[in-house]
Design a protein around this motif. Structure first.
Motif, short mmCIF file in Angstrom:
data_model
loop_
_atom_site.label_atom_id
_atom_site.label_comp_id
_atom_site.label_asym_id
_atom_site.label_seq_id
_atom_site.Cartn_x
_atom_site.Cartn_y
_atom_site.Cartn_z
N MET A 162 0.82 -1.15 -0.14
CA MET A 162 -0.09 0.08 0.10
C MET A 162 0.89 1.20 0.02
O MET A 162 1.74 1.37 0.75
CB MET A 162 -0.86 -0.03 1.12
N THR A 163 0.47 2.19 -1.11
CA THR A 163 1.31 3.47 -1.11
C THR A 163 0.81 4.62 -1.02
O THR A 163 -0.69 4.58 -1.50
CB THR A 163 2.34 3.33 -2.28
N SER A 164 1.41 5.72 -0.98
CA SER A 164 0.73 7.03 -0.97
C SER A 164 -0.07 7.37 -2.33
O SER A 164 -1.15 7.97 -2.27
CB SER A 164 1.49 8.11 -0.43
N CYS A 165 0.68 7.05 -3.33
CA CYS A 165 -0.01 7.25 -4.97
C CYS A 165 -0.23 5.93 -5.24
O CYS A 165 0.39 4.94 -5.43
CB CYS A 165 1.36 7.79 -5.45
N PRO A 166 -1.51 6.07 -5.59
CA PRO A 166 -2.32 4.82 -6.25
C PRO A 166 -1.36 3.96 -7.40
O PRO A 166 -1.41 2.92 -7.48
CB PRO A 166 -3.74 5.28 -6.77
#
Length: 362
Positions: A162-166
């Motif tokens: 899971m990351t800040s930017c999709p």
């Protein structure tokens, strides 16, 4: 190890001009984006979150049983020194903002950079000279496994990391190669190649990533998405595109020699003369001339110039490094003068009138 080592030593590992296809591929970089469970993502975290993530990540790598890493907190580094780290590709512009509570852990040889509290909690970067996708990924994966063995990564079985930017969700991996493509640029073929590549899920940007231009005909070629593909699939796709770009660049170089050798030689030697004897050398002109001289060396037209020196000068000519080396802030014209003197001295021009040490004392 102190920040001074990484600032004062302009040479870094990826500048060695070694590695496969190093005449075209200057460096290979792997970046892995990771976040920790239990903390807000950097876009919304608190100062307490940031400090806790910093302590957790740095604690793993600064363990005495691990290879030597140097820890640097952005808020404790002067702005000029942060700029130099950006110019050397050791940190990202995003991390350099001191208000974001960011930090970086750098390996002694500068091949590994672990950025803390950048766009994500952790950004692992590994950068190697030439085309070394598998080796760079292997090293990045080794650091990733070490951190994951001690830290609770945010991971979903369906979506991956899971990351800040999709666009980074999935493997969280950005693989990129920095390529010198002067012939494709001179012949304007690059203008049709870039859109074609983008349709294949590969993006072409300037040498400092998104939003940057391509001074000196240096481009960064990287995967566009990370979801739905494995790390190996991403590496294979990028490797295939890189191989095709290498082939096209080589064909364009051969075409230039076959059809316009005299004009090409004239251009290359004029550029060599400029960086060897100029008294004012703006950044854009320096980048263009370095590109020409590099091409001349690759084609065997220009000899007795060390390619690694040209790679060094790509960094030395940048505003941050120039001012750090000069020991003072410089206006644009002063940078142009100092840049020209630096080039003359580094290229060992015998009749350069003044040394850099004398210039620094004035």
């Amino acid at each position: 190890m102190s920040i001074e080592k990484f600032i004062q030593d302009g040479v870094t590992g990826w500048m060695s001009a070694h590695g496969e296809h190093s005449d075209i591929v200057m460096s290979t970089r792997i970046r892995l984006a990771r976040n920790l469970t239990g903390y807000r993502f950097p876009i919304a975290f608190t100062e307490d979150d940031a400090m806790a993530v910093d302590r957790a990540a740095s604690g793993v790598l600064l363990d005495t049983n691990q290879p030597n890493y140097s820890y640097m907190k952005m808020s404790e580094i002067p702005s000029l020194e942060r700029l130099v780290l950006i110019e050397k590709h050791l940190i990202s512009p995003h991390l350099a903002n001191p208000e974001r509570h960011g930090a970086v852990l750098l390996s002694e040889d500068e091949t590994v950079s672990v950025m803390v509290n950048e766009e994500d909690h952790i950004r692992i970067q590994c950068i190697y000279p030439g085309l070394q996708l598998e080796d760079a990924y292997k090293k990045a994966d080794e650091v990733d496994n070490l951190l994951e063995s001690e830290l609770p990564y945010a991971f979903d079985e369906s979506f991956g990391y899971m990351t800040s930017c999709p666009s980074n969700t999935g493997t969280g991996m950005r693989a990129s190669v920095m390529m010198h493509l002067p012939a494709l640029t001179i012949t304007k073929q690059i203008e049709r190649i870039i859109p074609a590549i983008s349709r294949l899920g590969i993006v072409v940007r300037g040498s400092y990533g998104e939003g940057s231009d391509a001074p000196g005909n240096v481009y960064q070629v990287s995967n566009q998405t990370t979801l739905g593909k494995t790390e190996q699939e991403i590496l294979v796709d990028l490797g295939n595109i890189t191989s095709r770009l290498i082939a096209h660049e080589r064909q364009s170089r051969e075409l230039l020699i076959a059809k316009s050798r005299l004009a090409l030689e004239n251009r290359l030697f004029r550029s060599l003369g400029t960086i060897a004897y100029a008294r004012l050398l703006p950044n854009g002109e320096a980048a263009r001339c370095l590109s020409d001289v590099r091409l001349g060396i690759d084609l065997g037209i220009i000899q007795d110039v060390d390619m690694s020196i040209l790679n060094e000068l790509m960094i030395f000519m940048q505003p941050g490094f120039l001012q750090q080396y000069a020991g003072t802030e410089l206006s644009q014209e002063e940078r142009d003068v100092f840049r020209a003197k630096l080039f003359r001295e580094r290229l060992n021009i015998a009749n350069a009138p003044a040394s850099l040490e004398e210039d620094r004392e004035e």
